[in-house]
Write a protein that holds these residues in place. Structure first.
Motif, PDB file in Angstrom:
ATOM      1  N   LEU A   1      47.392  50.608  21.537  1.00 10.62           N
ATOM      2  CA  LEU A   1      47.850  49.239  21.714  1.00 10.62           C
ATOM      3  C   LEU A   1      48.317  49.013  23.148  1.00 10.62           C
ATOM      4  O   LEU A   1      48.049  47.966  23.746  1.00 10.62           O
ATOM      5  CB  LEU A   1      48.979  48.931  20.723  1.00 10.62           C
ATOM      6  N   LEU A   2      48.966  49.986  23.723  1.00 13.91           N
ATOM      7  CA  LEU A   2      49.456  49.865  25.099  1.00 13.91           C
ATOM      8  C   LEU A   2      48.292  49.726  26.080  1.00 13.91           C
ATOM      9  O   LEU A   2      48.335  48.894  27.004  1.00 13.91           O
ATOM     10  CB  LEU A   2      50.319  51.075  25.460  1.00 13.91           C
ATOM     11  N   GLU A   3      47.239  50.480  25.901  1.00  8.10           N
ATOM     12  CA  GLU A   3      46.083  50.385  26.786  1.00  8.10           C
ATOM     13  C   GLU A   3      45.413  49.013  26.678  1.00  8.10           C
ATOM     14  O   GLU A   3      45.006  48.422  27.683  1.00  8.10           O
ATOM     15  CB  GLU A   3      45.069  51.485  26.447  1.00  8.10           C
ATOM     16  N   VAL A   4      45.320  48.489  25.476  1.00  3.01           N
ATOM     17  CA  VAL A   4      44.728  47.161  25.284  1.00  3.01           C
ATOM     18  C   VAL A   4      45.588  46.102  25.958  1.00  3.01           C
ATOM     19  O   VAL A   4      45.085  45.186  26.623  1.00  3.01           O
ATOM     20  CB  VAL A   4      44.544  46.855  23.781  1.00  3.01           C
ATOM     21  N   MET A   5      46.903  46.192  25.835  1.00  2.21           N
ATOM     22  CA  MET A   5      47.804  45.215  26.450  1.00  2.21           C
ATOM     23  C   MET A   5      47.709  45.261  27.985  1.00  2.21           C
ATOM     24  O   MET A   5      47.682  44.223  28.638  1.00  2.21           O
ATOM     25  CB  MET A   5      49.250  45.462  26.006  1.00  2.21           C
ATOM     26  N   VAL A   6      47.637  46.458  28.559  1.00  4.57           N
ATOM     27  CA  VAL A   6      47.507  46.585  30.016  1.00  4.57           C
ATOM     28  C   VAL A   6      46.178  45.983  30.474  1.00  4.57           C
ATOM     29  O   VAL A   6      46.125  45.265  31.477  1.00  4.57           O
ATOM     30  CB  VAL A   6      47.637  48.069  30.447  1.00  4.57           C
ATOM     31  N   ALA A   7      45.121  46.220  29.740  1.00  5.70           N
ATOM     32  CA  ALA A   7      43.814  45.651  30.089  1.00  5.70           C
ATOM     33  C   ALA A   7      43.852  44.127  30.029  1.00  5.70           C
ATOM     34  O   ALA A   7      43.290  43.444  30.896  1.00  5.70           O
ATOM     35  CB  ALA A   7      42.734  46.199  29.163  1.00  5.70           C
ATOM     36  N   LEU A   8      44.521  43.561  29.036  1.00 10.85           N
ATOM     37  CA  LEU A   8      44.633  42.105  28.924  1.00 10.85           C
ATOM     38  C   LEU A   8      45.454  41.511  30.072  1.00 10.85           C
ATOM     39  O   LEU A   8      45.129  40.438  30.586  1.00 10.85           O
ATOM     40  CB  LEU A   8      45.231  41.718  27.575  1.00 10.85           C
ATOM     41  N   VAL A   9      46.502  42.191  30.487  1.00  8.42           N
ATOM     42  CA  VAL A   9      47.309  41.710  31.609  1.00  8.42           C
ATOM     43  C   VAL A   9      46.481  41.716  32.893  1.00  8.42           C
ATOM     44  O   VAL A   9      46.497  40.745  33.664  1.00  8.42           O
ATOM     45  CB  VAL A   9      48.595  42.556  31.753  1.00  8.42           C
ATOM     46  N   ILE A  10      45.739  42.776  33.124  1.00 14.79           N
ATOM     47  CA  ILE A  10      44.883  42.849  34.314  1.00 14.79           C
ATOM     48  C   ILE A  10      43.821  41.750  34.271  1.00 14.79           C
ATOM     49  O   ILE A  10      43.575  41.067  35.271  1.00 14.79           O
ATOM     50  CB  ILE A  10      44.246  44.250  34.441  1.00 14.79           C
ATOM     51  N   LEU A  11      43.207  41.543  33.127  1.00 17.23           N
ATOM     52  CA  LEU A  11      42.212  40.480  32.968  1.00 17.23           C
ATOM     53  C   LEU A  11      42.838  39.108  33.237  1.00 17.23           C
ATOM     54  O   LEU A  11      42.231  38.244  33.871  1.00 17.23           O
ATOM     55  CB  LEU A  11      41.599  40.534  31.570  1.00 17.23           C
ATOM     56  N   GLY A  12      44.059  38.906  32.785  1.00 18.87           N
ATOM     57  CA  GLY A  12      44.763  37.642  33.033  1.00 18.87           C
ATOM     58  C   GLY A  12      44.965  37.391  34.514  1.00 18.87           C
ATOM     59  O   GLY A  12      44.771  36.270  34.995  1.00 18.87           O
ATOM     60  N   PHE A  13      45.347  38.422  35.263  1.00 16.82           N
ATOM     61  CA  PHE A  13      45.526  38.260  36.710  1.00 16.82           C
ATOM     62  C   PHE A  13      44.204  37.953  37.409  1.00 16.82           C
ATOM     63  O   PHE A  13      44.152  37.141  38.335  1.00 16.82           O
ATOM     64  CB  PHE A  13      46.171  39.501  37.329  1.00 16.82           C
ATOM     65  N   VAL A  14      43.129  38.575  36.972  1.00 16.57           N
ATOM     66  CA  VAL A  14      41.812  38.304  37.562  1.00 16.57           C
ATOM     67  C   VAL A  14      41.412  36.850  37.302  1.00 16.57           C
ATOM     68  O   VAL A  14      40.936  36.143  38.195  1.00 16.57           O
ATOM     69  CB  VAL A  14      40.758  39.289  37.014  1.00 16.57           C
ATOM     70  N   ILE A  15      41.623  36.374  36.086  1.00 13.73           N
ATOM     71  CA  ILE A  15      41.278  34.991  35.744  1.00 13.73           C
ATOM     72  C   ILE A  15      42.143  34.012  36.531  1.00 13.73           C
ATOM     73  O   ILE A  15      41.647  33.000  37.025  1.00 13.73           O
ATOM     74  CB  ILE A  15      41.400  34.769  34.218  1.00 13.73           C
ATOM     75  N   LEU A  16      43.427  34.285  36.689  1.00 13.57           N
ATOM     76  CA  LEU A  16      44.304  33.404  37.474  1.00 13.57           C
ATOM     77  C   LEU A  16      43.869  33.361  38.935  1.00 13.57           C
ATOM     78  O   LEU A  16      43.901  32.298  39.571  1.00 13.57           O
ATOM     79  CB  LEU A  16      45.749  33.869  37.372  1.00 13.57           C
ATOM     80  N   GLY A  17      43.467  34.490  39.494  1.00 13.74           N
ATOM     81  CA  GLY A  17      42.984  34.508  40.878  1.00 13.74           C
ATOM     82  C   GLY A  17      41.721  33.685  41.043  1.00 13.74           C
ATOM     83  O   GLY A  17      41.579  32.933  42.013  1.00 13.74           O
ATOM     84  N   ALA A  18      40.793  33.803  40.106  1.00 15.56           N
ATOM     85  CA  ALA A  18      39.558  33.016  40.165  1.00 15.56           C
ATOM     86  C   ALA A  18      39.867  31.528  40.016  1.00 15.56           C
ATOM     87  O   ALA A  18      39.292  30.684  40.710  1.00 15.56           O
ATOM     88  CB  ALA A  18      38.584  33.472  39.087  1.00 15.56           C
ATOM     89  N   GLN A  19      40.793  31.190  39.129  1.00 19.89           N
ATOM     90  CA  GLN A  19      41.195  29.792  38.925  1.00 19.89           C
ATOM     91  C   GLN A  19      41.809  29.219  40.204  1.00 19.89           C
ATOM     92  O   GLN A  19      41.506  28.101  40.596  1.00 19.89           O
ATOM     93  CB  GLN A  19      42.200  29.700  37.776  1.00 19.89           C
ATOM     94  N   ALA A  20      42.659  29.977  40.868  1.00 23.29           N
ATOM     95  CA  ALA A  20      43.284  29.507  42.105  1.00 23.29           C
ATOM     96  C   ALA A  20      42.236  29.282  43.190  1.00 23.29           C
ATOM     97  O   ALA A  20      42.303  28.299  43.932  1.00 23.29           O
ATOM     98  CB  ALA A  20      44.329  30.511  42.575  1.00 23.29           C
ATOM     99  N   SER A  21      41.266  30.165  43.283  1.00 26.03           N
ATOM    100  CA  SER A  21      40.205  30.020  44.277  1.00 26.03           C
ATOM    101  C   SER A  21      39.370  28.772  44.003  1.00 26.03           C
ATOM    102  O   SER A  21      39.070  28.002  44.922  1.00 26.03           O
ATOM    103  CB  SER A  21      39.325  31.261  44.265  1.00 26.03           C
ATOM    104  N   MET A  22      38.996  28.550  42.760  1.00 27.17           N
ATOM    105  CA  MET A  22      38.202  27.376  42.400  1.00 27.17           C
ATOM    106  C   MET A  22      38.993  26.088  42.637  1.00 27.17           C
ATOM    107  O   MET A  22      38.441  25.098  43.118  1.00 27.17           O
ATOM    108  CB  MET A  22      37.756  27.463  40.938  1.00 27.17           C
ATOM    109  N   THR A  23      40.264  26.089  42.315  1.00 28.30           N
ATOM    110  CA  THR A  23      41.102  24.910  42.528  1.00 28.30           C
ATOM    111  C   THR A  23      41.209  24.593  44.009  1.00 28.30           C
ATOM    112  O   THR A  23      41.116  23.436  44.413  1.00 28.30           O
ATOM    113  CB  THR A  23      42.499  25.129  41.929  1.00 28.30           C
TER     114      THR A  23
END
Length: 136
Positions: free
Chosen positions: A19-41
């Motif tokens: 469960l911990l590995e899945v949560m860390v992967a989701l947090v990293i994915l969230g940061f990647v998506i936020l970075g892409a969103q900021a760039s597009m905006t």
């Protein structure tokens, strides 16, 4: 004879994600998506600002052309309107240049070509509008 099923305790049997590995992967994915969103905006905001400045420059050019077309004193158009305005009143950062080119025919008729050019720091190419006004 039935053999009872046994659970294996070997490492290959427990080869899933914790469960911990899945949560860390989701947090990293969230940061990647936020970075892409900021760039597009950021790209969208730049595009909207450029389009707004281009539209404003086009409006400034057309306002000048309409004022010249509505002026009833054809003989003094060039003397009154052939000017460079920097900055344009009500539009800081814009520069508007109005030029006249007169053409006279052998029969005495004349027309003037009016060219209005608007430039601004946020617009990569000058905006140019041209019209022809004939003598009355």
């Amino acid at each position: 004879m039935r053999v009872p099923l046994r659970r294996s305790t070997s490492p290959s049997a427990a080869a899933g994600f914790t469960l911990l590995e899945v949560m860390v992967a989701l947090v990293i994915l969230g940061f990647v998506i936020l970075g892409a969103q900021a760039s597009m905006t950021s790209m969208m905001v730049r595009s909207v600002n450029w389009q707004e400045a281009r539209g404003r420059g086009n409006q400034l050019a057309m306002d000048r052309i309409h004022a010249i077309q509505a002026d009833p004193n054809y003989g003094t158009l060039a003397a009154r309107y052939a000017v460079t305005e920097s900055p344009v009143a009500g539009a800081p950062g814009f520069t508007r240049t109005t030029r006249f080119t007169a053409t006279r025919f052998a029969d005495g008729t004349e027309y003037q070509t009016v060219t209005v050019t608007v430039t601004a720091p946020r617009v990569p190419r000058p905006i140019t509008r041209t019209t022809v006004i004939a003598s009355p």
